[in-house]
Design a protein around this motif. Structure first.
Motif, PDB file in Angstrom:
ATOM      1  N   MET A   1       1.863  12.564  -3.077  1.00 10.20           N
ATOM      2  CA  MET A   1       2.712  12.859  -4.229  1.00 10.20           C
ATOM      3  C   MET A   1       2.799  11.646  -5.156  1.00 10.20           C
ATOM      4  SD  MET A   1       5.958  15.193  -3.014  1.00 10.20           S
ATOM      5  CE  MET A   1       6.277  14.637  -1.333  1.00 10.20           C
ATOM      6  N   ILE A   2       2.901  10.462  -4.546  1.00 13.10           N
ATOM      7  CA  ILE A   2       3.040   9.232  -5.330  1.00 13.10           C
ATOM      8  C   ILE A   2       1.732   8.856  -6.008  1.00 13.10           C
ATOM      9  CG2 ILE A   2       3.536   6.759  -5.186  1.00 13.10           C
ATOM     10  CD1 ILE A   2       5.308   7.420  -2.706  1.00 13.10           C
ATOM     11  N   ALA A   3       0.655   8.785  -5.222  1.00 10.31           N
ATOM     12  CA  ALA A   3      -0.604   8.227  -5.716  1.00 10.31           C
ATOM     13  C   ALA A   3      -1.443   9.217  -6.496  1.00 10.31           C
ATOM     14  CB  ALA A   3      -1.414   7.674  -4.546  1.00 10.31           C
ATOM     15  N   ASP A   4      -1.385  10.477  -6.133  1.00 12.87           N
ATOM     16  CA  ASP A   4      -2.299  11.461  -6.719  1.00 12.87           C
ATOM     17  C   ASP A   4      -1.614  12.379  -7.717  1.00 12.87           C
ATOM     18  OD1 ASP A   4      -4.945  12.519  -6.880  1.00 12.87           O
ATOM     19  OD2 ASP A   4      -4.295  14.243  -5.706  1.00 12.87           O
TER      20      ASP A   4
ATOM     21  N   GLN B   1      -3.782   7.677   5.250  1.00 15.05           N
ATOM     22  CA  GLN B   1      -4.141   7.471   3.849  1.00 15.05           C
ATOM     23  C   GLN B   1      -4.117   8.835   3.174  1.00 15.05           C
ATOM     24  OE1 GLN B   1      -5.795   7.529   0.992  1.00 15.05           O
ATOM     25  NE2 GLN B   1      -5.459   5.446   0.272  1.00 15.05           N
ATOM     26  N   TRP B   2      -3.410   8.936   2.040  1.00 17.75           N
ATOM     27  CA  TRP B   2      -3.182  10.234   1.412  1.00 17.75           C
ATOM     28  C   TRP B   2      -4.476  10.961   1.056  1.00 17.75           C
ATOM     29  CZ3 TRP B   2      -5.228  11.075  -3.372  1.00 17.75           C
ATOM     30  CH2 TRP B   2      -5.574   9.946  -4.123  1.00 17.75           C
TER      31      TRP B   2
ATOM     32  N   ALA C   1       9.472  11.450  -4.930  1.00 22.13           N
ATOM     33  CA  ALA C   1       8.632  11.991  -3.857  1.00 22.13           C
ATOM     34  C   ALA C   1       9.395  11.993  -2.541  1.00 22.13           C
ATOM     35  CB  ALA C   1       7.351  11.158  -3.732  1.00 22.13           C
ATOM     36  N   ALA C   2      10.108  10.906  -2.278  1.00 20.94           N
ATOM     37  CA  ALA C   2      10.909  10.828  -1.057  1.00 20.94           C
ATOM     38  C   ALA C   2      11.996  11.891  -1.050  1.00 20.94           C
ATOM     39  CB  ALA C   2      11.527   9.436  -0.925  1.00 20.94           C
TER      40      ALA C   2
ATOM     41  N   TRP D   1       0.862  -1.198   0.000  1.00 18.92           N
ATOM     42  CA  TRP D   1       0.000   0.000   0.000  1.00 18.92           C
ATOM     43  C   TRP D   1       0.886   1.231   0.000  1.00 18.92           C
ATOM     44  CZ3 TRP D   1       0.280  -3.564   3.899  1.00 18.92           C
ATOM     45  CH2 TRP D   1       0.746  -3.141   5.151  1.00 18.92           C
ATOM     46  N   VAL D   2       0.356   2.299  -0.565  1.00 15.24           N
ATOM     47  CA  VAL D   2       1.194   3.446  -0.894  1.00 15.24           C
ATOM     48  C   VAL D   2       1.743   4.146   0.348  1.00 15.24           C
ATOM     49  CG1 VAL D   2      -0.703   5.105  -1.064  1.00 15.24           C
ATOM     50  CG2 VAL D   2       1.371   5.465  -2.405  1.00 15.24           C
ATOM     51  N   GLY D   3       1.000   4.150   1.462  1.00 12.20           N
ATOM     52  CA  GLY D   3       1.516   4.775   2.673  1.00 12.20           C
ATOM     53  C   GLY D   3       2.775   4.089   3.172  1.00 12.20           C
TER      54      GLY D   3
END
Length: 323
Positions: free
Chosen positions: A289-292, A218-219, A300-301, A47-49
């Motif tokens: 930043m990653i998912a959206d 969660q973003w 992003a990191a 999962w993205v988080g």
């Protein structure tokens, strides 16, 4: 939330079965495979988080501390098996999994160590948009929700209100809560978490009613204003029968899990990861930043690290200087 809905019960029966072959009355340490002392191996669960956390840590370990880092994509349970086998050093976001800690922790194989909180609080629950809660303040209580399920009726659910979930393969206690509280709701699956977010975003933009399963960190929580529905607090055992669950989801103080041998080595990489803690908002910032925004996870990191030196410098172990 990915296939980690109600992670504490996910694959529990398999974990118990594995205990028969992986734990004996005389526990054997299996994590002592020699590793390159300059390489840190981090599990990346799906999962993205979690990915946001792992990428930020990897960036600092590489760019500021001079370590090589292997980010290994692996599901939750196999992550623990990899620690046990000595081919992984750390899980950076654990959602409960008491049954796995029994297998691999001090009372089992002794190959996994509780690394303490990572600073994130895992909150799973039922959510509605803030604009709906403002119009119907009682809807965030059990009795208020029960009296207003008709707000969530759709052509698909007919006389019942819709409860919007992610994918049917997710493990959850939602149907048990509907049963226990006698709620006039029907679960509708969006098909995936991404599809669920797309649908919630559409209804949010039109200020339409929507009741759905969600979680934090969660973003998407950074994009929309949501209110969690208040159910009776979780207590141990209240979710034992998933067909009848008269309580909310548990709240998790998310923690790190280390390979025991990695802890014993006690080098700067371990001390850095041991020191690391950050907030839900900080994780969500990178995940968004990653998912959206479509930014690659390493980039992003890098952006977050470059803008938050005052935060991560506190994680560096005493005596270690950045490059």
């Amino acid at each position: 939330m990915p296939r980690f809905l109600k992670r504490g019960v996910l694959l529990r029966s398999l974990a118990v079965g594995l205990a028969l072959v992986m734990v004996s009355s005389c526990a054997v340490r299996t994590d002592q495979i020699a590793r390159d002392p300059n390489t840190v191996r981090i599990a990346v669960n799906g999962w993205v988080g979690y990915e946001a956390s792992a990428e930020v840590l990897a960036n600092i370990l590489r760019e500021e501390m001079g370590y090589e880092v292997q980010l290994i994509r692996v599901d939750e349970q196999p992550s623990w098996q990899a620690l046990d086998q000595g081919v992984m050093d750390v899980i950076v976001e654990n959602w409960g999994h008491e049954e796995l800690f029994e297998l691999y922790g001090p009372d089992g194989n002794g190959t996994a160590v509780d690394g303490g909180p990572n600073g994130n609080e895992g909150v799973i629950g039922w959510y509605v948009p803030a604009y709906l809660a403002e119009e119907y303040p009682e809807i965030t209580t059990l009795e208020g929700l029960k009296a207003n399920t008709d707000l969530f009726r759709t052509a698909q659910t007919g006389d019942k209100g819709e409860f919007l979930a992610g994918a049917p393969g997710f493990v959850s206690q939602d149907q048990g809560m509907i049963n226990a509280f006698d709620l006039d709701l029907e679960i509708v699956y969006a098909g995936s978490e991404a599809a669920q977010i797309t649908e919630v975003r559409r209804r949010y933009a039109n200020e339409e009613p929507v009741l759905f399963y969600f979680y934090d960190p969660q973003w998407f929580q950074e994009e929309v204003d949501l209110v969690k529905v208040d159910f009776p607090d979780y207590h141990e055992g209240c979710d034992a029968d998933l067909d009848d669950v008269p309580c909310d989801y548990p709240v998790y103080d998310l923690n790190k899990i280390f390979r025991a041998g990695f802890v014993e080595e006690d080098d700067y990489a371990y001390r850095f990861l041991d020191n690391w803690k950050w907030t839900n908002s900080q994780q969500n910032e990178v995940a968004q930043m990653i998912a959206d925004q479509g930014i690659s996870p390493p980039e992003a990191a890098e952006i977050w690290v470059s803008e938050n030196r005052d935060v991560w410098e506190k994680w560096l172990p005493e005596g270690h200087e950045t490059r």
